[in-house]
Design an enzyme around this catalytic site. Structure first.
Site, PDB file in Angstrom:
ATOM      1  N   GLU A 185      -3.275   7.517  -4.139  1.00 41.71           N
ATOM      2  CA  GLU A 185      -3.182   6.254  -3.401  1.00 41.71           C
ATOM      3  C   GLU A 185      -3.081   5.068  -4.352  1.00 41.71           C
ATOM      4  OE1 GLU A 185      -5.848   4.902   0.232  1.00 41.71           O
ATOM      5  OE2 GLU A 185      -6.715   4.128  -1.614  1.00 41.71           O
ATOM      6  N   TYR A 210       0.847  -1.192   0.000  1.00 42.78           N
ATOM      7  CA  TYR A 210       0.000   0.000   0.000  1.00 42.78           C
ATOM      8  C   TYR A 210       0.880   1.238   0.000  1.00 42.78           C
ATOM      9  CZ  TYR A 210      -3.062   3.714   1.700  1.00 42.78           C
ATOM     10  OH  TYR A 210      -3.746   4.892   1.816  1.00 42.78           O
TER      11      TYR A 210
END
Ligand code: GDP
Ligand code: MN
Length: 380
Positions: free
Chosen positions: A189, A101
């Site tokens: 993101e 992530y």
């Protein structure tokens, strides 16, 4: 403004962030063509602005054209958390070894940018934060200094990414930071950021929120505005330049100022009703703006009453009242309207309205009473 995954990936590509080759499709045939072009196996991905598409069945692997056709047919039209799928992104499938992530966003209290990196990607980051907060390596970045490769490399080490991914990940994070800053993002993101079995690091998903305050220096964002929402009410409001968000209740809301509009939603809720929308008409509440606002709300079949809540500051209540009267002459409103007008020139404003009041156009002296009336009218 949030981008779709495919738009986010195209945005990433401008800054050199690696993604998989793929194409957009609005029909099953287009999806098969995009799959043929990307090369099998492919992954067929629902394009909706909501997370958790994978779990909802909106992301499927296909080994050949037949399977791609079947999945595209199943996913198009699917409802994912209230978002209907009208578009697909079809890309060459990756052989995943690890899912990470990575994100950049603004930490307002710290007045610094915040980077988050985790070796535990693929799942929702909120889940990682709740169950295993130590697995998220955070870094604060002073916008004056930026992010250099050395710092990025230390950050990658701190996050404990696999050795094979570290160098590429550090380089990618510098590019993602550049995208976030120069691309004027509120959020950039990647979840998951992957390490493939053959040792490449790239973005498998993209979540980009653009800072609309910067739209003046991004004429190219116009294409994103065109696909910003698939709520027809929001599209109509956007065309009219209104600050509108569609909700699911029955009381249409018009207020001046975002704070007052939000308080109005709260008060409507407090007295047992539910708002059909958020609508801030801003400072210039003249007849044009008011007519546009009433038109948008009137077009929503779920609306049963309309609550116009104005507190005049710089905006003068007499002008707003005249705006309402003029607007009513132009738009044929099907729902009863409840007005609460207070603040600068309120007395003059109420005088302008007085001859027009009826059981279809009701004035109330306070926000609470007006909310009660609007909710009662909506319940009829
Ligand atoms: P989200 O569920 O909306 O966040 O959609 P993502 O694009 O993040 O995909 C969800 C999951 O689908 C990923 O975490 C992967 O496990 C899986 N996935 C997506 N693309 C591929 C791919 O190309 N190959 C493989 N094997 N899995 C994929
Ligand atoms: Mn994802």
């Amino acid at each position: 403004m949030d981008l779709y995954e495919y738009q986010g990936k195209q945005y990433f590509a401008r800054f050199g962030i690696p993604t998989s080759p793929g194409g957009v499709a609005d029909t099953v045939d287009q999806a098969v063509a995009a799959a043929d072009a990307a090369g099998y196996p492919v992954v067929v991905k629902a394009q909706v602005k909501v997370g958790g598409r994978g779990k909802a069945g909106g992301i499927k692997l296909a080994a050949d054209a037949d399977e791609a056709r079947r999945h595209a047919g199943a996913i198009l039209g699917m409802d994912i958390k209230g978002h209907v799928v009208h578009r697909l992104w079809v890309e060459h499938a990756s052989d995943i070894d690890k899912e990470y992530y990575a994100s950049f966003t603004l930490d307002r209290p710290a007045k610094l940018h915040l980077g988050m990196l985790s070796a535990e990607g693929g799942v929702e980051i909120e889940e990682v934060a709740a169950t295993n907060p130590g697995a998220i390596a955070k870094i604060h970045i002073d916008p004056v200094d930026g992010l250099d490769e050395v710092t990025a490399r230390q950050w990658v080490d701190a996050a404990n990414l696999d050795e094979a991914a570290r160098e590429q990940a550090a380089a990618l994070l510098v590019k993602l930071y550049t995208c976030y800053v120069e691309g004027d993002c509120d959020l950039a993101e990647i979840n998951p950021l992957i390490l493939t079995v053959d040792g490449r690091v790239h973005a498998l998903d993209a979540k980009v929120t653009l800072d609309e305050n910067a739209s003046f220096r991004h004429p190219e964002w116009a294409e994103y505005a065109a696909t910003d929402t698939d709520d027809p009410r929001e599209r109509m409001a956007k065309e009219k330049g209104l600050n509108y968000i569609g909700l699911s209740g029955s009381v249409g809301i018009i207020a001046n100022g975002a704070g007052l509009a939000m308080s109005t939603l709260d008060v409507v809720n407090q007295v047992g009703g539910s708002a059909a929308n958020f609508l801030d008409i801003g400072g210039g509440a003249n007849a044009d703006v008011m007519a546009a606002a009433l038109e948008v709300i009137n077009a929503d079949p779920a609306v049963k009453s309309i609550f116009v809540n104005i507190f005049g500051g710089i905006t003068r209540v007499d002008e707003v009242a005249q705006g309402v009267v003029d607007a009513l002459g132009r738009v044929d409103i099907t729902s009863p309207i409840v007005l609460r007008l207070d603040g600068t020139n309120a007395v003059a404003g109420r005088q302008i309205l007085a001859p027009h009041l009826s059981d279809r156009l009701v004035a109330q002296p306070t926000m609470l009473e007006a909310a009660r009336t609007a909710v009662a009218l909506a319940a009829r």
